[in-house]
Design a protein around this motif. Structure first.
Motif, PDB file in Angstrom:
ATOM      1  N   GLY A   1      33.439  94.682  76.449  1.00 34.32           N
ATOM      2  CA  GLY A   1      34.534  95.089  77.326  1.00 34.32           C
ATOM      3  C   GLY A   1      35.888  94.703  76.748  1.00 34.32           C
TER       4      GLY A   1
ATOM      5  N   GLU B   1      32.809  98.665  80.473  1.00 36.52           N
ATOM      6  CA  GLU B   1      33.549  98.963  81.708  1.00 36.52           C
ATOM      7  C   GLU B   1      32.930 100.076  82.544  1.00 36.52           C
ATOM      8  OE1 GLU B   1      34.745  98.191  78.839  1.00 36.52           O
ATOM      9  OE2 GLU B   1      36.532  96.944  78.991  1.00 36.52           O
TER      10      GLU B   1
ATOM     11  N   PRO C   1      37.784 101.685  80.612  1.00 38.86           N
ATOM     12  CA  PRO C   1      38.410 100.726  79.687  1.00 38.86           C
ATOM     13  C   PRO C   1      39.924 100.922  79.760  1.00 38.86           C
ATOM     14  CG  PRO C   1      36.829 102.193  78.561  1.00 38.86           C
ATOM     15  CD  PRO C   1      37.075 102.758  79.910  1.00 38.86           C
TER      16      PRO C   1
END
Ligand code: CAA
Length: 255
Positions: free
Chosen positions: A125, A149, A156
């Motif tokens: 992430g 994400e 993201p």
């Protein structure tokens, strides 16, 4: 304890101040990130002295970074920092807040510096996006990148989508994000996500070698070349040729 240490960061200068080494220093939480850490990174971007030409970003402990501290999603939030989503926040205010968070990542593109991520273990992430924010990535054999994400119902949003698409192309970026799967070392190298893969014990040495090579180039030429190359993807050939001429004139003819 300094503000930087409280934010989970450590800063060291090497090579007579030409190199800034920034360590994410929360190994017991796999260098989970927080808004305070992003603020610390942003302030480093503003405050690093002009002597600094190369920035190296690394993670202490078993991982580069396991991404956002997942306690941010609880009602209590990260201890000392509160929840990621302040109760009742409006859409425009949240957009502004994310813009502030992004400053922790954006400065790594500044042509003043060449930035290197030394990545080992997990880069998940926000950890993946931080590595993507650097100009160059050197990774250890045990690296695992993951754009997690979408698997958490989010997008993201920490400046990583542009470098990801620039490096791997749209179809592959879509596949990586929408499956949120792990990318291991060999695939990362094949995709161009890392410049070099080395054994874990050789990571520091490989980064030191790269830093030494970068420092051999004239500082002004390095900065002007990074700025020039950054313009290339968005420019037509004519515009890029003009940019090359303008940059060279500034290098060769002094006022
Ligand atoms: N936030 C907070 N704490 C974390 C963390 C995170 N992201 N990742 C790890 N930790 C903590 C663990 O809770 C654990 O703490 P305790 O020892 O107190 O239990 C400690 O770090 C060690 O973790 P593990 O025992 O899980 O270590 P592992 O080596 O078995 O696994 C890991 C490592 C695969 C990274 C695993 O910890 C993990 O999956 N972490 C969560 C990753 C994640 O989902 N991150 C969020 C991504 S999304 C994002 O970053 C951006 C965004 O905007 C949402």
């Amino acid at each position: 304890m300094t503000d930087l240490e409280r934010a989970g960061l450590r800063l060291e200068y090497n090579h007579d101040g030409a190199v800034a080494e920034i360590a994410l220093n929360r190994p017991e939480r796999r260098n989970a990130q927080s808004p305070a850490m992003w603020a610390g990174l942003a302030s480093l971007g503003e405050e690093l002295p002009d002597t600094v030409r190369v920035v190296v970003l690394r993670g202490e402990g078993p991982s580069f970074s396991a991404g956002l501290d997942i306690r941010a999603f609880t009602a209590e939030g990260i201890p000392g920092e509160g929840p990621a989503l302040p109760p009742g926040i409006s859409r425009p205010d949240l957009a502004d807040l994310i813009g502030v968070y992004q400053e922790g990542f954006r400065w790594l593109r500044d042509p003043r510096f060449t930035t290197i991520a030394a990545v080992h273990g997990h880069a998940i992430g926000a950890g993946f996006q931080l590595a993507l924010s650097c100009d160059l990535r050197v990774a250890a054999e045990d690296v695992r990148f993951c754009m997690k994400e979408p698997a958490l119902g989010l997008v993201p949003d920490l400046t990583g989508t542009k470098p990801l698409v620039d490096i791997v192309g749209l179809p592959r970026a879509l596949e990586l994000c929408l499956t949120a799967r792990d990318i291991h070392a060999e695939e990362a190298r094949e995709l161009g996500l890392v410049e070099k893969i080395v054994k874990n014990e050789d990571l520091d040495g490989a980064v030191a070698e790269l830093v030494a090579a970068l420092l051999k180039i004239d500082a002004g030429a390095a900065r002007a070349t990074k700025a020039l190359l950054q313009k290339a993807p968005g420019n037509s050939l004519d515009d890029q040729c003009r940019a090359e001429r303008e940059a060279q004139v500034l290098r060769m003819v002094r006022d």
